[in-house]
Write an enzyme that holds these catalytic residues in place. Structure first.
Site, PDB file in Angstrom:
ATOM      1  N   GLY A  50       0.819  -1.207   0.000  1.00  0.00           N
ATOM      2  CA  GLY A  50       0.000   0.000   0.000  1.00  0.00           C
ATOM      3  C   GLY A  50       0.848   1.249   0.000  1.00  0.00           C
ATOM      4  O   GLY A  50       2.032   1.216   0.349  1.00  0.00           O
ATOM      5  N   ASP A 106      -8.522  11.099  11.507  1.00  0.00           N
ATOM      6  CA  ASP A 106      -8.665  10.666  10.114  1.00  0.00           C
ATOM      7  C   ASP A 106      -9.525   9.401  10.020  1.00  0.00           C
ATOM      8  O   ASP A 106      -9.188   8.456   9.304  1.00  0.00           O
ATOM      9  CB  ASP A 106      -7.292  10.419   9.485  1.00  0.00           C
ATOM     10  CG  ASP A 106      -7.322  10.557   7.950  1.00  0.00           C
ATOM     11  OD1 ASP A 106      -8.304  11.105   7.419  1.00  0.00           O
ATOM     12  OD2 ASP A 106      -6.368  10.107   7.304  1.00  0.00           O
ATOM     13  N   LYS A 152       6.302  -0.364   7.200  1.00  0.00           N
ATOM     14  CA  LYS A 152       5.955   0.959   6.685  1.00  0.00           C
ATOM     15  C   LYS A 152       7.185   1.857   6.705  1.00  0.00           C
ATOM     16  O   LYS A 152       7.830   2.026   7.744  1.00  0.00           O
ATOM     17  CB  LYS A 152       4.841   1.597   7.521  1.00  0.00           C
ATOM     18  CG  LYS A 152       4.380   2.945   6.985  1.00  0.00           C
ATOM     19  CD  LYS A 152       3.136   3.455   7.720  1.00  0.00           C
ATOM     20  CE  LYS A 152       2.638   4.774   7.126  1.00  0.00           C
ATOM     21  NZ  LYS A 152       1.402   5.254   7.773  1.00  0.00           N
ATOM     22  N   MET A 182       2.307   9.631   3.572  1.00  0.00           N
ATOM     23  CA  MET A 182       3.519   9.639   4.394  1.00  0.00           C
ATOM     24  C   MET A 182       4.594   8.682   3.881  1.00  0.00           C
ATOM     25  O   MET A 182       5.759   8.802   4.239  1.00  0.00           O
ATOM     26  CB  MET A 182       3.169   9.263   5.834  1.00  0.00           C
ATOM     27  CG  MET A 182       2.368  10.319   6.570  1.00  0.00           C
ATOM     28  SD  MET A 182       3.398  11.691   7.102  1.00  0.00           S
ATOM     29  CE  MET A 182       4.300  10.921   8.440  1.00  0.00           C
ATOM     30  N   GLY A 183       4.203   7.695   3.073  1.00  0.00           N
ATOM     31  CA  GLY A 183       5.176   6.716   2.618  1.00  0.00           C
ATOM     32  C   GLY A 183       4.483   5.501   2.045  1.00  0.00           C
ATOM     33  O   GLY A 183       3.353   5.570   1.585  1.00  0.00           O
ATOM     34  N   GLN A 184       5.165   4.359   2.087  1.00  0.00           N
ATOM     35  CA  GLN A 184       4.593   3.149   1.523  1.00  0.00           C
ATOM     36  C   GLN A 184       4.815   1.971   2.449  1.00  0.00           C
ATOM     37  O   GLN A 184       5.714   1.968   3.285  1.00  0.00           O
ATOM     38  CB  GLN A 184       5.183   2.869   0.144  1.00  0.00           C
ATOM     39  CG  GLN A 184       6.694   2.854   0.078  1.00  0.00           C
ATOM     40  CD  GLN A 184       7.188   2.977  -1.350  1.00  0.00           C
ATOM     41  OE1 GLN A 184       6.491   3.496  -2.232  1.00  0.00           O
ATOM     42  NE2 GLN A 184       8.392   2.511  -1.598  1.00  0.00           N
ATOM     43  N   GLY A 186       0.676   5.677   0.822  1.00  0.00           N
ATOM     44  CA  GLY A 186      -0.053   6.780   1.428  1.00  0.00           C
ATOM     45  C   GLY A 186       0.738   8.059   1.307  1.00  0.00           C
ATOM     46  O   GLY A 186       1.823   8.088   0.714  1.00  0.00           O
TER      47      GLY A 186
END
Length: 500
Positions: free
Chosen positions: A21, A147, A44, A25-27, A23
């Site tokens: 995945g 969130d 992550k 902020m990163g992966q 996002g």
């Protein structure tokens, strides 16, 4: 095409596989933990483009918050490790969750009510855990997620709960100890008006997001529709637009009025108008579900096409089905405790032992037959210690003691029924779950022990009640149990070995 990091061994332990995945902020990578036999985990990474000290600090805080919360609730993703690679890129390691996000499950369609209630109970338990707070430097600090949205909720298959729901991504979570607001952060479609304003937030900001998400789960649509899908468009909608009514959506809905009311309360424009806690919402949803089930039971047609009365409807159910409908009493604490309960079944009563354990322990022991041991003292006050043991081996077992006052109607009646039927049921509840029974286990008392119970029942009936001495009798039983525990386990091991 495989990612360039495929096969890379991170800190001599985690072998990276494919990307799971991405996002803002990163992966996240799927990886093998080579130190633990290749168990699959999720790793992550913080995005290289986000590598400022402030973002690095926030990334580490996300890992810390998730790690602490994951230990408190099975409905929050568990974090297992944190580190920095040889290129100074921070990462943290999570449990790998194979499942679908709530967004994927919904597919823009109304969700069936049983599934809605099941998912919402678990989401509420996870979110309330965050709102209750984590201990940092000796102080308990509340966590506001900021969130809550369908893509941050994941549903996985679980042998005990069927479908296990977890809250993800505490990347922008706010600690109530933070001294000042950090400006707007979040997903505009789900943010409260005060969050859009960048104001100081409390748990009711998450409750607003929860209301938006509940409306979407029930209808397949968002309750607000901005003129433009921009920050300004959503800002105007959250502040000034009235949410859709449930009867305005495309799908034809037949929802309890109380359910629509609580969703609308969650979407109130100002925080004081919303429910005060997620736990308050959870209790309301549980009550609505129980009322709906009761109404359905009262109006279920029988074979003759007529409406069945509640008592007749129950008589058609098995004893196990009746037990599985049990809910944890409101006057009992949510803790690992055990207590006896009689359940009405047809024209008789069932002896049950209600037990709350961790979901892990329930999964471990649910297929094991319980073993019952009994200790009795006739004076100074007749008391019985009923010890139920869930057993796998000498290292893995749970002893569950329950004390029966044989001069009280409940204790005497339980013993009378046991001597007549020699059967009982364990009714199990998950410590991290909701109020409903997770599973039941049948138990049977051997004939030789039934004869003892009959003798003790007779002795207790002929003994005077000395209520001032109850504590003394209970203390005596506890001391005897501690002395006998090693012998009981040895005896149990021999019995199981013979059966094998």
């Amino acid at each position: 095409m495989r990612d360039e990091y495929y096969g890379r061994l991170l800190v001599q332990r985690y072998q990276l596989l494919e990307i799971a995945g991405k996002g803002s902020m990163g992966q996240v990578y799927q990886a093998k933990d080579t130190l633990l036999g290749g168990v699959i985990v999720a790793v992550k990474f913080l995005s290289r483009s986000k590598m400022t000290q402030r973002v690095r600090d926030r990334f580490m805080r996300e890992a810390t918050i998730s790690a602490l919360l994951g230990e408190q609730s099975i409905h929050i993703v568990k974090v297992r490790d944190y580190g920095v690679d040889e290129e100074e890129m921070p990462f943290y390691v999570m449990e790998y969750l194979k499942g679908s996000s709530l967004k994927d499950v919904m597919q823009n369609k109304p969700m069936p009510l049983p599934k809605f209630f099941s998912f919402m109970r678990q989401i509420c338990l996870g979110l309330q855990c965050a709102h209750d707070g984590i201990e940092i430097d000796g102080n308990v600090t509340q966590v506001v997620h900021r969130d809550i949205k369908p893509s941050n909720i994941i549903i996985t298959k679980d042998a005990t709960l069927g479908e296990l729901v977890k809250v993800l991504d505490f990347g922008i979570a706010l600690l109530k100890s933070d001294e000042s607001p950090t400006g707007f952060m979040g997903t505009p479609a789900y943010c409260s008006p005060e969050q859009m304003d960048g104001k100081t937030l409390d748990n009711r900001a998450d409750i607003y997001s929860l209301g938006i998400m509940m409306f979407q789960m029930l209808t397949g649509e968002l309750p607000l529709k901005p003129k433009a899908s921009s920050f300004e468009g959503w800002f105007q909608s959250h502040h000034y637009q009235t949410p859709k009514l449930f009867n305005e959506v495309k799908a034809r809905l037949d929802l309890p009025q109380a359910l629509m009311d609580v969703v609308n309360q969650c979407m109130a424009k100002t925080a004081p108008q919303r429910p005060g806690s997620v736990n308050e919402i959870l209790k309301t949803l549980v009550q609505i579900e129980q009322d709906s089930a009761r109404l359905a039971a009262q109006t279920t047609p029988n074979n003759g096409g007529e409406r069945a009365a509640t008592g007749h409807h129950n008589s058609l159910q098995t004893a196990d089905e009746i037990c599985r409908q049990s809910t944890w009493p409101k006057d009992k604490p949510r803790a690992e405790i055990v207590f006896p309960q009689l359940i009405q079944y047809q024209n008789s009563e069932l002896v049950t032992m209600w037990i709350m354990l961790s979901a892990t322990d329930i999964e471990k022991y649910k297929d094991n037959k319980p073993h019952s041991q009994f200790l009795f003292v006739g004076s100074p006050h007749p008391m019985l210690l009923w010890l139920t043991t869930l057993y796998q081996d000498e290292q893995q077992h749970r002893m569950l003691p329950c004390y029966l006052d044989l001069k009280k109607p409940l204790g005497e009646k339980i013993l009378q029924i046991l001597t007549q039927t020699s059967t009982y049921r364990l009714v199990l509840f998950a410590l991290e779950g909701d109020e409903r029974c997770i599973c039941t286990i049948d138990g049977k008392i051997p004939t030789r022990k039934i004869q003892l119970l009959k003798e003790w029942l007779s002795e207790s009936q002929n003994s005077p009640a000395t209520h001032g001495q109850i504590k003394e009798s209970k203390r005596s039983l506890k001391e005897e149990l501690e002395t006998l525990k090693p012998k009981l386990l040895t005896s149990l091991q021999r019995q199981i070995s013979k059966k094998k």
